[in-house]
Design an enzyme around this catalytic site. Structure first.
Site, PDB file in Angstrom:
ATOM      1  CG  HIS A  93     -15.194  35.821  60.825  1.00 40.41           C
ATOM      2  ND1 HIS A  93     -15.395  34.542  60.332  1.00 40.41           N
ATOM      3  CD2 HIS A  93     -16.426  36.373  60.934  1.00 40.41           C
ATOM      4  CE1 HIS A  93     -16.689  34.345  60.157  1.00 40.41           C
ATOM      5  NE2 HIS A  93     -17.344  35.440  60.519  1.00 40.41           N
ATOM      6  CG  HIS A  95     -19.574  38.611  63.574  1.00 37.05           C
ATOM      7  ND1 HIS A  95     -20.297  38.869  62.432  1.00 37.05           N
ATOM      8  CD2 HIS A  95     -19.239  37.298  63.511  1.00 37.05           C
ATOM      9  CE1 HIS A  95     -20.401  37.761  61.722  1.00 37.05           C
ATOM     10  NE2 HIS A  95     -19.780  36.784  62.355  1.00 37.05           N
TER      11      HIS A  95
HETATM   12  P1  5GP Z   1     -20.332  34.022  60.014  1.00 33.74           P
HETATM   13  O1  5GP Z   1     -21.780  33.673  59.832  1.00 33.74           O
HETATM   14  O2  5GP Z   1     -19.442  33.091  59.231  1.00 33.74           O
HETATM   15  O3  5GP Z   1     -19.930  34.144  61.449  1.00 33.74           O
HETATM   16  O4  5GP Z   1     -20.146  35.467  59.446  1.00 33.74           O
HETATM   17  C1  5GP Z   1     -19.893  35.731  58.098  1.00 33.74           C
HETATM   18  C2  5GP Z   1     -20.222  37.183  57.848  1.00 33.74           C
HETATM   19  O5  5GP Z   1     -19.636  37.567  56.627  1.00 33.74           O
HETATM   20  C3  5GP Z   1     -21.737  37.465  57.729  1.00 33.74           C
HETATM   21  O6  5GP Z   1     -22.125  38.418  58.704  1.00 33.74           O
HETATM   22  C4  5GP Z   1     -21.893  38.001  56.303  1.00 33.74           C
HETATM   23  O7  5GP Z   1     -22.825  39.056  56.200  1.00 33.74           O
HETATM   24  C5  5GP Z   1     -20.495  38.444  55.952  1.00 33.74           C
HETATM   25  N1  5GP Z   1     -20.154  38.337  54.540  1.00 33.74           N
HETATM   26  C6  5GP Z   1     -20.451  37.298  53.716  1.00 33.74           C
HETATM   27  N2  5GP Z   1     -19.957  37.527  52.488  1.00 33.74           N
HETATM   28  C7  5GP Z   1     -19.344  38.735  52.538  1.00 33.74           C
HETATM   29  C8  5GP Z   1     -18.653  39.523  51.565  1.00 33.74           C
HETATM   30  O8  5GP Z   1     -18.483  39.156  50.405  1.00 33.74           O
HETATM   31  N3  5GP Z   1     -18.154  40.727  51.985  1.00 33.74           N
HETATM   32  C9  5GP Z   1     -18.324  41.167  53.277  1.00 33.74           C
HETATM   33  N4  5GP Z   1     -17.801  42.372  53.554  1.00 33.74           N
HETATM   34  N5  5GP Z   1     -18.965  40.448  54.209  1.00 33.74           N
HETATM   35  C10 5GP Z   1     -19.471  39.247  53.849  1.00 33.74           C
END
Ligand code: 5GP
Length: 110
Positions: A93, A95
């Protein structure tokens, strides 16, 4: 058990949805690391950057541009992709972050 993002896409877990199409969903990050922090999530799951089709990456980039235009911040945002390092959810994904655009941030009502 399916990924948390799949559950969000399937509306099994609630989220604040900004943009939703057949191929992508854009939601507010639950734990924002910037004043405006959205997640651009493709509906087709892939684990990481390398496993993601070029067409999907292009679609995510196009979506980022659309989101930026909608928020009036076409020249004022950043994109982050965690690939292993700092990656909490093994589902590719983008950000999308900014310190502007909040005034135009309106979520889709279910
Ligand atoms: P990653 O660390 O995998 O690049 O980013 C995952 C993101 O997903 C994190 O910024 C975290 O705050 C967000 N996240 C985790 N669980 C949830 C959720 O249940 N709902 C939403 N809207 N965001 C989430």
């Amino acid at each position: 058990m399916s990924s948390i993002f799949t559950q969000i896409i399937n509306r099994e877990i609630p989220s604040k949805i900004f943009h939703d199409t057949d191929s992508v969903i854009v939601i507010a990050d639950i734990n924002p690391k910037a004043p405006l922090h959205l997640l651009i999530i493709p509906k087709e799951e892939s684990k990481n950057f390398y496993e993601t089709k070029i067409e999907t990456l292009q679609m995510l980039s196009d979506t980022a541009k659309l989101v930026a235009d909608k928020l009036g911040i076409a020249d004022h945002f950043k994109i982050l992709i965690n690939n292993g390092l700092g990656q909490e959810i093994p589902y590719l994904h983008f950000h999308f972050m900014s310190d502007k655009g909040l005034n135009k941030l309106k979520f889709i009502e279910d």
